[in-house]
Design a protein around this motif. Structure first.
Motif, mmCIF file in Angstrom:
data_model
loop_
_atom_site.group_PDB
_atom_site.id
_atom_site.type_symbol
_atom_site.label_atom_id
_atom_site.label_comp_id
_atom_site.label_asym_id
_atom_site.label_seq_id
_atom_site.Cartn_x
_atom_site.Cartn_y
_atom_site.Cartn_z
ATOM 1 N N ASP A 206 -9.999 -9.944 -15.071
ATOM 2 C CA ASP A 206 -9.661 -11.367 -15.018
ATOM 3 C C ASP A 206 -8.623 -11.683 -13.945
ATOM 4 N N VAL A 207 -7.994 -10.638 -13.401
ATOM 5 C CA VAL A 207 -6.870 -10.823 -12.474
ATOM 6 C C VAL A 207 -7.363 -10.765 -11.037
ATOM 7 N N PHE A 208 -7.066 -11.805 -10.282
ATOM 8 C CA PHE A 208 -7.426 -11.843 -8.867
ATOM 9 C C PHE A 208 -6.424 -11.045 -8.036
ATOM 10 N N TYR A 209 -5.140 -11.206 -8.377
ATOM 11 C CA TYR A 209 -4.093 -10.544 -7.588
ATOM 12 C C TYR A 209 -2.871 -10.307 -8.465
ATOM 13 N N ALA A 210 -2.334 -9.082 -8.411
ATOM 14 C CA ALA A 210 -1.100 -8.759 -9.125
ATOM 15 C C ALA A 210 -0.242 -7.898 -8.211
ATOM 16 N N VAL A 211 1.028 -8.254 -8.115
ATOM 17 C CA VAL A 211 1.913 -7.555 -7.188
ATOM 18 C C VAL A 211 3.322 -7.495 -7.763
ATOM 19 N N ILE A 212 3.995 -6.381 -7.528
ATOM 20 C CA ILE A 212 5.424 -6.273 -7.823
ATOM 21 C C ILE A 212 6.156 -6.716 -6.568
ATOM 22 N N ASN A 213 6.875 -7.841 -6.622
ATOM 23 C CA ASN A 213 7.522 -8.344 -5.408
ATOM 24 C C ASN A 213 8.780 -7.547 -5.080
ATOM 25 N N SER A 214 9.437 -7.919 -3.991
ATOM 26 C CA SER A 214 10.572 -7.146 -3.483
ATOM 27 C C SER A 214 11.744 -7.099 -4.453
ATOM 28 N N SER A 215 11.809 -8.044 -5.389
ATOM 29 C CA SER A 215 12.898 -8.044 -6.379
ATOM 30 C C SER A 215 12.518 -7.305 -7.657
ATOM 31 N N GLY A 216 11.298 -6.771 -7.706
ATOM 32 C CA GLY A 216 10.861 -5.997 -8.867
ATOM 33 C C GLY A 216 10.185 -6.822 -9.946
ATOM 34 N N THR A 217 9.865 -8.079 -9.641
ATOM 35 C CA THR A 217 9.214 -8.962 -10.603
ATOM 36 C C THR A 217 7.699 -8.908 -10.429
ATOM 37 N N LEU A 218 6.991 -8.902 -11.544
ATOM 38 C CA LEU A 218 5.538 -8.871 -11.517
ATOM 39 C C LEU A 218 4.976 -10.287 -11.380
ATOM 40 N N PHE A 219 4.126 -10.478 -10.364
ATOM 41 C CA PHE A 219 3.421 -11.749 -10.168
ATOM 42 C C PHE A 219 1.940 -11.508 -10.411
ATOM 43 N N ILE A 220 1.339 -12.357 -11.249
ATOM 44 C CA ILE A 220 -0.083 -12.228 -11.561
ATOM 45 C C ILE A 220 -0.780 -13.558 -11.313
#
Length: 234
Positions: A206-220
């Motif tokens: 179901d996820v198009f894009y998931a990334v751990i950003n430079s501050s360590g936060t998960l973006f989905i």
């Protein structure tokens, strides 16, 4: 049949050859940061065009010319690495347009660079006040490099004596509904990624894009955006 087959084969062969060379030296071709890289890209494009479409010239002759250009490229790279003078000649040098807050008219005249050109380039960089500028250089690429006067420099954490954080490169975990295997490690395991998705009532697919950003936060970002009337403007 041969009338159509031969140009098709030449075109396909030319494209494959260009693709292979671009994978090897593409950064130099694409950047256009120096006179040499610009001349290289124009020459390669011209040779490839003739290789694909000019049936009057034997394919093997154009291929030899193309390989000669590639060999010259590596020769120039070798010479540039050995000699700073040669490197300057191939790469060119930036020109100072503003020094100590003063416009250098003689340098601008040498380049046929008008005040209107300078104004436009500065506006494109978000700079509207000449009083804030200390140094401005016109790079070989045609872009401006700017250094503001000290009192107009943006405040940094060091100026405010704030603690610094360790910033890392963003780590992509899911792309197009699939886990990016090479970015899985001991911290971000497949089980952890799956658990993070399920905590949001999502599956990996179901996820198009998931990334751990430079501050360590998960973006989905999921495939279904659940917007009432999403914008349809490119």
């Amino acid at each position: 049949m041969e009338t159509f087959l031969f140009p098709v084969l030449r075109t396909i062969s030319s494209f494959i050859i260009l693709l292979i060379v671009t994978l090897i030296i593409g950064k130099h071709i694409n950047s256009h940061k120096t006179h040499y890289s610009f001349a290289l890209s124009i020459t390669i494009g011209s040779i490839i065009a003739n290789m694909a479409f000019d049936s009057a010239i034997p394919f093997i002759q154009i291929l030899v010319s193309f390989l000669t250009i590639v060999l010259m490229f590596y020769l120039f790279l070798f010479l540039s690495a050995k000699s700073r003078k040669i490197r300057k000649w191939f790469s060119g040098r930036p020109t100072v347009l503003i020094e100590d807050g003063k416009i250098l008219e003689h340098n601008m005249k040498k380049l046929k660079f008008s005040l209107d050109d300078l104004d436009q380039h500065l506006r494109e960089l978000g700079e509207f006040d000449f009083n804030e500028l200390d140094y401005v250089l016109l790079e070989v690429s045609g872009q401006l490099s700017i250094q503001k006067k000290d009192r107009f420099q943006p405040v940094t954490k060091q100026d405010l004596h704030l603690p610094s954080k360790n910033i890392s490169i963003p780590r992509e975990l899911i792309m197009d509904g699939r886990i990016v295997e090479k970015n899985v490690n001991e911290t971000y395991t497949k089980a952890w990624i799956t658990q993070q998705c399920r905590s949001r009532n999502l599956e990996i697919k179901d996820v198009f894009y998931a990334v751990i950003n430079s501050s360590g936060t998960l973006f989905i970002d999921q495939y279904k955006d659940n917007l009432q009337s999403p914008s349809d403007v490119e």
